[in-house]
Design an enzyme around this catalytic site. Sequence first.
Site, PDB file in Angstrom:
ATOM      1  N   SER A 263       0.827  -1.206   0.000  1.00 13.20           N
ATOM      2  CA  SER A 263       0.000   0.000   0.000  1.00 13.20           C
ATOM      3  C   SER A 263       0.863   1.257   0.000  1.00 13.20           C
ATOM      4  O   SER A 263       1.962   1.255   0.557  1.00 13.20           O
ATOM      5  CB  SER A 263      -0.878   0.006   1.260  1.00 13.20           C
TER       6      SER A 263
ATOM      7  N   TYR B   6      -2.262  -0.597  10.658  1.00 12.89           N
ATOM      8  CA  TYR B   6      -2.486  -1.279   9.362  1.00 12.89           C
ATOM      9  C   TYR B   6      -1.304  -0.987   8.438  1.00 12.89           C
ATOM     10  O   TYR B   6      -0.694  -1.880   7.868  1.00 12.89           O
ATOM     11  CB  TYR B   6      -3.800  -0.810   8.720  1.00 12.89           C
TER      12      TYR B   6
ATOM     13  N   LYS C 254       1.943  -3.353   6.678  1.00 11.06           N
ATOM     14  CA  LYS C 254       2.399  -3.396   5.281  1.00 11.06           C
ATOM     15  C   LYS C 254       3.908  -3.137   5.215  1.00 11.06           C
ATOM     16  O   LYS C 254       4.640  -3.765   4.452  1.00 11.06           O
ATOM     17  CB  LYS C 254       1.630  -2.382   4.434  1.00 11.06           C
TER      18      LYS C 254
END
Length: 337
Positions: free
Chosen positions: A124, A149, A153
């Site tokens: 991302s 989150y 990644k």
Amino acid sequence: MILVTGGCGYIGCHTIVDLLDNGFDVICADSNIRSNASILEGVEKITGVRVKNYAVDLCDKEASRQIFEENPSIVGIIHFAALKSVPESVDQPLWYFRNNLNSLLTVLELQAEYKVPNFIFSSSCSVYGNTKELPVTEDTAFGEAECPYARTKQIGEQIITDFARKYAKTNTILLRYFNPAGAHESALIGEISYGAAQNLVPVITQTASGKRKELTVFGDDYNTRDGSCIRDYIHVMDLANAHTKAVQYLIAGKQQHNCEVFNLGIGEGVTVLEAINAFEKETGVKLNYKLGPRRPGDVESIYSNYELAASKLGWQPKRNIEDIMRTAWAWTVKQNA
Ligand code: WQD
């Protein structure tokens, strides 16, 4: 055969359609904790192919082993499976670390054990944090992760980088998505929100369909052309095709080294107000929105330089913000019919 983990999810199911359209055999592994296997019925209506889903928790290695035991012809894995809600990750960081990292480690361990040569990771643009270096290139350094989150990644990419050093015969690619949105032209598959949508485009369509009373624009005092935040919205079918191109690139043995990174955006930024205007123009539906305070954690502006994916993968985005709004709305209308 390509194994797509998280294939019942939004980007996963669109990628399965593109892989099937390009002649690949596909199987899916999705616990359906945040998805619904019924989306594969939509995939079947589009492609004529009923994709098998292994509804396993990828944190459970022995349960996941059967996927590889039963499918010895897997030549590549596209790993989408992960929790991805920004606010939820802030509220439950340890769940996010355990789920997103343990599932990745399980898949990598099984990939090594069953000697699957190719691996593609769903990463991302949030790994860049609040970078001021625009447009963002693959050489732009990681920024401070805005949430757990995004941190999963960043750590996921680092795990895979070390995995690739050890397992020199594997070929790995990290794909950094900007803002995926829109739906398949058929309106037979699209984004399903679990709980109240947080991302802009589903919030727009939920407001337009009356599911939400109004949309709040989070901040109109940013240093941008109209004061609202800038993002690089990429149509989910363009994003899906980039995965097919990446698989073809790996299978053709074109990699220069065995862990490569690609940005996937369309290389231009759109403000929140411009996105709202595009929706109203494209659909003829007036949106009920108001200007409100900034949302904590939002970066002011981020958009991509995707030249590396274009030159090495031969990938080109074909759709724009209007296509995103038209297809997102068609999917919403069909869902509510
Ligand atoms: C876009 C813009 C909001 C809702 C997130 C994740 C990122 C990635 C993509 C997975 C922002 C504004 C939004 C609303 C608004 N996901 N907005 N009112 O935050 O750029 O990125 O999705 O990889 O990791 O962080 O996307 O769609 O939430 O917001 O004004 O009701 O729309 O402020 O400027 P974001 P978003």
